[in-house]
Design an enzyme around this catalytic site. Sequence first.
Site, PDB file in Angstrom:
ATOM      1  CG  HIS A 318      -1.609   1.282   1.412  1.00 40.86           C
ATOM      2  ND1 HIS A 318      -3.478   0.901   0.591  1.00 40.86           N
ATOM      3  CD2 HIS A 318      -1.285   2.597   1.677  1.00 40.86           C
ATOM      4  CE1 HIS A 318      -3.531   2.839   1.301  1.00 40.86           C
ATOM      5  NE2 HIS A 318      -2.908   2.684   1.838  1.00 40.86           N
ATOM      6  CE1 TYR A 404      -7.648   6.008   4.415  1.00 38.22           C
ATOM      7  CE2 TYR A 404      -6.257   4.974   3.895  1.00 38.22           C
ATOM      8  CZ  TYR A 404      -6.474   5.636   4.066  1.00 38.22           C
ATOM      9  OH  TYR A 404      -5.347   6.722   4.960  1.00 38.22           O
TER      10      TYR A 404
HETATM   11 ZN    ZN Z   1      -2.701   4.871   2.789  1.00 39.39          ZN
END
Ligand code: ZN
Length: 626
Positions: A318, A404
């Site tokens: 990530h 997200y």
């Molecule tokens: Zn992030």
Amino acid sequence: MNRSKRLLRAGVLAGLLLAGAAARAAEPPLPDRDPHSYANPAQLRVTQVALDLSVDFKRKRLSGTSELQIAHVDPAARELLLDTRDLSIERVETSSDGKTWSKAAFQLAARDRVLGSKLSIAVPADAQRVRIRYTTAPQASALQWLTPAQTAGKRQPYLFTQSQAIHARSWIPLQDTPLVRMPYSARIRAPKNLRAVMSAEMHEQPAADGAWEFVMPQPIPSYLIALAVGDIAFRSTGERTGVYAEPSLLDRAAYEFAETEKTMELEEQLYGPYRWGRYDLLILPPSFPYGGMENPRLTFATPTVITGDRKLVSLVTHELSHSWSGNLVTNATWSDFWLNEGFTTYLTNRLNEAQYGLEFADMERVLGLQDLRDSEEQAEPADRVLVRATPAADPDEVFSSIPYERGALFLTWLESLYGRPAFDRFLRGWFDEHAFKSASTAQFLAYLDEHLIAQDRSKASAAQIDAWLHAPQIPAFAVLPRSDAFTQVESQRAAWLGGALATSALPTSGWAVQQWQHFLDTMPASVTPAQLQALDAQYGLSKTPNAIIASSWFRAAIAGGDQAVWPAAAQYLQHVGRMRLLGPIYRAWIATPDGRVYAQQTYAQARAGYHPIAAASVQRLFDERP
Ligand SMILES: [Zn+2]
């Protein structure tokens, strides 16, 4: 947002989409101002920052100078506006040539709770540079000063910064908005025997005068300026990769993240070259408030993902993915945060798939969906959208999984409509054409229309795209992930809860961390304290060294009424400061009156060990309900 506004917005979008093929829709300009900054970059813009700071552990402060190069975007402008929070400004000077300096008049406004204090500096027409001598406050919101006892080595103190979202201003006076990008350099004077590291090119040794020197040649937004000082050693793990950590953690960290170079290569095949030179990790002490922070060239990471089995490395995937989405193409303001995080979550899922296979990637996707559903349930209605109608008062206050996970689902949906090859080309084009720029949601929508939707307008409607951005829940037409591995766990759990399967017969030896998380995070309310205690007795969950499983376990046990785990949970909260792990435990306690009292006692003891951002996030949980 009310209904008529929604329709109006949908109409504007439809117009944008229909403008389509004939007229090449130019991307709209970036906004002039950021609601979370006092800066006026449309008049006077900072183009470079040079820091010269000394680190004083005894007094918990940084002091020195910040020298800013400025561009007179509006030749008539005479007032440079900067962001600060809790800084003591001692002297401000300006210069036209960088050699002769003259004292400048400045004014520090009253402190705003969220934004800090506006610093206004009178700037002559020929001024090219502004130099500010200042000192930070011990309570600076970006800085955490750790005592030796709070580190792994227990012998040296430790300092680290967390500038995102609007905390850079608490240690550097500058234009603290992602609208403004600039290269930076720094000279950091640290106590002997301690090493300073930054999100920049580094040297193995300090300069002759003892200062550590850094250069970040690429233009970056202020929230990516990062510093850590401590007993820090380095180990290479690949041609462009390595880990920095306290010496006692170095071996484990190097083993855990040995495959980072491979991840980089896979990512370059999909999204273009890695443009930052090296990619190193800094493993911080456990009080680091986030899983990771994508500071360029040097991701800051929690030690809670070091488990010895490399099963939680998707956190590094990530942060590495932010080298494309976030650091290379940056959200213009915090209202566009999903452009950073939704894209990065999507990229991470794709990399998980390429590197570790579909079964692993799908488990991570389903855990993300569960996070999203939890966030939707917990958030205020106005915060349940991908793009808010009005900016949040404080970006930290609305931090959740929504940008997200819903952002990633939006991109997954687009991929499903236009096919993976076309969508990969589209994403790569977005990164290439906006490299080292900041971008807004409106710009993305224009780019999306021209480069993807225009290929076949029958596939995606303006109303559907509006729903992704502005509806308070996942659209009904979303493509949701499924995990067969989790379905198995669910049926085994149902058999155990119903008494058909003994606790010792649960096939946990084959479970990945993610299966344990799913087993615990979605535990039905019907579970009894006796069942939870049997689980703990059988699998030693209260004593697990795996910080992720521990967090899921304590939350599930507290929510299930098993008071026997409370002391162990309180112990855990004394040494882990990662918000994602501690938040659910406090929340589970706060749901009952007795638990709330116990949570307050625990917090009173643990608070001193938390980063200011994490402490504020826990405080908000107590403030939410009377
Ligand atoms: Zn992030």
